[in-house]
Design a protein around this motif. Sequence first.
Motif, PDB file in Angstrom:
ATOM      1  N   SER A  76      53.140 -21.946  -5.622  1.00 41.86           N
ATOM      2  CA  SER A  76      52.356 -20.799  -5.164  1.00 41.86           C
ATOM      3  C   SER A  76      52.119 -19.811  -6.304  1.00 41.86           C
ATOM      4  N   ALA A  77      53.163 -19.548  -7.089  1.00 40.41           N
ATOM      5  CA  ALA A  77      53.039 -18.608  -8.207  1.00 40.41           C
ATOM      6  C   ALA A  77      52.053 -19.125  -9.249  1.00 40.41           C
ATOM      7  N   LEU A  78      52.105 -20.415  -9.543  1.00 41.22           N
ATOM      8  CA  LEU A  78      51.168 -20.993 -10.514  1.00 41.22           C
ATOM      9  C   LEU A  78      49.733 -20.929 -10.004  1.00 41.22           C
ATOM     10  N   ALA A  79      49.530 -21.168  -8.698  1.00 42.58           N
ATOM     11  CA  ALA A  79      48.185 -21.097  -8.126  1.00 42.58           C
ATOM     12  C   ALA A  79      47.638 -19.678  -8.202  1.00 42.58           C
ATOM     13  N   SER A  80      48.483 -18.684  -7.922  1.00 42.84           N
ATOM     14  CA  SER A  80      48.046 -17.291  -8.008  1.00 42.84           C
ATOM     15  C   SER A  80      47.701 -16.915  -9.440  1.00 42.84           C
ATOM     16  N   LEU A  81      48.524 -17.362 -10.379  1.00 46.06           N
ATOM     17  CA  LEU A  81      48.259 -17.074 -11.786  1.00 46.06           C
ATOM     18  C   LEU A  81      46.958 -17.728 -12.242  1.00 46.06           C
ATOM     19  N   GLU A  82      46.754 -18.958 -11.840  1.00 46.61           N
ATOM     20  CA  GLU A  82      45.528 -19.664 -12.221  1.00 46.61           C
ATOM     21  C   GLU A  82      44.293 -18.959 -11.656  1.00 46.61           C
ATOM     22  N   SER A  83      44.372 -18.529 -10.381  1.00 45.70           N
ATOM     23  CA  SER A  83      43.252 -17.835  -9.764  1.00 45.70           C
ATOM     24  C   SER A  83      42.942 -16.529 -10.481  1.00 45.70           C
ATOM     25  N   ALA A  84      43.981 -15.758 -10.814  1.00 48.70           N
ATOM     26  CA  ALA A  84      43.784 -14.477 -11.499  1.00 48.70           C
ATOM     27  C   ALA A  84      43.162 -14.677 -12.869  1.00 48.70           C
ATOM     28  N   LEU A  85      43.624 -15.690 -13.586  1.00 45.62           N
ATOM     29  CA  LEU A  85      43.087 -15.948 -14.925  1.00 45.62           C
ATOM     30  C   LEU A  85      41.636 -16.404 -14.868  1.00 45.62           C
ATOM     31  N   HIS A  86      41.301 -17.255 -13.899  1.00 47.37           N
ATOM     32  CA  HIS A  86      39.911 -17.715 -13.767  1.00 47.37           C
ATOM     33  C   HIS A  86      38.984 -16.564 -13.404  1.00 47.37           C
ATOM     34  N   GLN A  87      39.431 -15.685 -12.513  1.00 48.16           N
ATOM     35  CA  GLN A  87      38.608 -14.538 -12.134  1.00 48.16           C
ATOM     36  C   GLN A  87      38.384 -13.612 -13.317  1.00 48.16           C
ATOM     37  N   ALA A  88      39.439 -13.386 -14.106  1.00 48.92           N
ATOM     38  CA  ALA A  88      39.296 -12.528 -15.283  1.00 48.92           C
ATOM     39  C   ALA A  88      38.350 -13.156 -16.299  1.00 48.92           C
ATOM     40  N   ARG A  89      38.448 -14.468 -16.481  1.00 43.12           N
ATOM     41  CA  ARG A  89      37.557 -15.136 -17.422  1.00 43.12           C
ATOM     42  C   ARG A  89      36.115 -15.082 -16.938  1.00 43.12           C
ATOM     43  N   GLN A  90      35.916 -15.237 -15.628  1.00 43.80           N
ATOM     44  CA  GLN A  90      34.562 -15.182 -15.079  1.00 43.80           C
ATOM     45  C   GLN A  90      33.952 -13.804 -15.273  1.00 43.80           C
ATOM     46  N   ALA A  91      34.750 -12.763 -15.059  1.00 44.19           N
ATOM     47  CA  ALA A  91      34.238 -11.399 -15.252  1.00 44.19           C
ATOM     48  C   ALA A  91      33.875 -11.158 -16.707  1.00 44.19           C
ATOM     49  N   SER A  92      34.671 -11.735 -17.616  1.00 49.22           N
ATOM     50  CA  SER A  92      34.392 -11.560 -19.046  1.00 49.22           C
ATOM     51  C   SER A  92      33.167 -12.360 -19.469  1.00 49.22           C
ATOM     52  N   ALA A  93      33.000 -13.542 -18.852  1.00 53.14           N
ATOM     53  CA  ALA A  93      31.888 -14.405 -19.256  1.00 53.14           C
ATOM     54  C   ALA A  93      30.561 -13.944 -18.667  1.00 53.14           C
ATOM     55  N   SER A  94      30.572 -13.421 -17.436  1.00 55.65           N
ATOM     56  CA  SER A  94      29.324 -12.989 -16.804  1.00 55.65           C
ATOM     57  C   SER A  94      29.553 -11.643 -16.111  1.00 55.65           C
ATOM     58  N   PRO A  95      29.616 -10.549 -16.894  1.00 57.32           N
ATOM     59  CA  PRO A  95      30.001  -9.264 -16.335  1.00 57.32           C
ATOM     60  C   PRO A  95      28.876  -8.482 -15.679  1.00 57.32           C
ATOM     61  N   SER A  96      27.727  -9.098 -15.457  1.00 62.28           N
ATOM     62  CA  SER A  96      26.615  -8.366 -14.865  1.00 62.28           C
ATOM     63  C   SER A  96      26.639  -8.481 -13.344  1.00 62.28           C
ATOM     64  N   LEU A  97      26.127  -7.439 -12.667  1.00 63.37           N
ATOM     65  CA  LEU A  97      26.014  -7.407 -11.218  1.00 63.37           C
ATOM     66  C   LEU A  97      24.623  -6.945 -10.839  1.00 63.37           C
ATOM     67  N   THR A  98      24.083  -7.510  -9.755  1.00 55.62           N
ATOM     68  CA  THR A  98      22.811  -7.033  -9.219  1.00 55.62           C
ATOM     69  C   THR A  98      23.053  -6.543  -7.801  1.00 55.62           C
ATOM     70  N   ILE A  99      22.768  -5.269  -7.585  1.00 55.27           N
ATOM     71  CA  ILE A  99      22.994  -4.615  -6.295  1.00 55.27           C
ATOM     72  C   ILE A  99      21.631  -4.277  -5.692  1.00 55.27           C
ATOM     73  N   ALA A 100      21.374  -4.733  -4.473  1.00 55.23           N
ATOM     74  CA  ALA A 100      20.114  -4.447  -3.787  1.00 55.23           C
ATOM     75  C   ALA A 100      20.327  -3.343  -2.766  1.00 55.23           C
ATOM     76  N   THR A 101      19.383  -2.422  -2.687  1.00 54.54           N
ATOM     77  CA  THR A 101      19.454  -1.362  -1.695  1.00 54.54           C
ATOM     78  C   THR A 101      18.091  -0.729  -1.522  1.00 54.54           C
ATOM     79  N   THR A 102      17.992   0.220  -0.605  1.00 56.77           N
ATOM     80  CA  THR A 102      16.718   0.886  -0.332  1.00 56.77           C
ATOM     81  C   THR A 102      16.478   1.991  -1.363  1.00 56.77           C
ATOM     82  N   PRO A 103      15.219   2.377  -1.562  1.00 58.71           N
ATOM     83  CA  PRO A 103      14.930   3.427  -2.546  1.00 58.71           C
ATOM     84  C   PRO A 103      15.668   4.731  -2.269  1.00 58.71           C
TER      85      PRO A 103
END
Length: 307
Positions: A76-103
């Motif tokens: 369980s600890a290894l799975a949590s660590l792997e998930s956290a590391l992948h999420q951090a790498r994803q944020a570093s690799a593609s840090p852009s966000l597109t937010i849609a809303t009304t004017p």
Amino acid sequence: MMDRPLPPLSTLQAFCAIAETGGFGRAAERLGLTQTAVSHQIAQLEGWMGGRLFERGRHGARLSALGLRLHPEIASALASLESALHQARQASASPSLTIATTPEFSSQWLAPRVEAFCRRYPKIEVRTAVGYQRPDFSSVDLAIWLGHGGVDLVTEPLLLDEEFVVCAPTLSCTLPSRGAIRAAPLLLYRGMRHTVLDWQRWYEQVAVRDDPNVEPLAGFDIATAVEEAPVFGSFEEMLQACSRGQGFALVRSSLVAEHISAGKLVRCFVERQPAALNYAMLYPPGALKKSSLALFRKWLVSETERG
């Protein structure tokens, strides 16, 4: 925390690989190591633990009592660590966000606040897609929208609005005590979500409070007043006209809080009503695995809680 260093991560990975494959050879193949290297790692881990983790036999390796007790926690600890590391790498690799809303939500609520998010997370680029068309989630990460997103989207309530009428302080000071709605035009803007029915729903409260037989309200038709109202190009332009004393605007509390706080607009009638639809966050299931989006969602919630 204990001073004794923890065993190397590679020994824990080897332990789980053997437990899950049932043998040192199969674990070595999974890990891309030699069987000797895996044996050395387990010997190192058993030395650290002070007990045997596997029972070796002709048919492979079985977890010992100590191993059986440890395996669920380590896996369980290894799975949590792997998930956290992948999420951090994803944020570093593609840090852009597109937010849609009304004017109107973009100009009156989001834009004044999002700069703070960008200062806090300078590597995340936030793009805003503004319009009234339903968001296309193939290119949008999250939408801040009125109402429910449907069964194919996660809908999280964001704000609970009231609807009420505002005007300029100078106009408010001149309003008569009865029939004041007739004292100035109603103001609208293109793309607005308020309909004749919204105004009628609000006006019913006035009619209940006022005596409809009193002369100031005689012959007043809210539907006609809406149809004859001046229409501005945007919500912001409508508010500017309203602050200049050009009429009344039916608004949402979340969109005018700053204007009221600054004294540019005032609530000119006591009648108010809960909004029929409220702003919510919409996003596809699983979208929050993108850590930059999870951060933005958390920030949005904290901003609404601050008021």
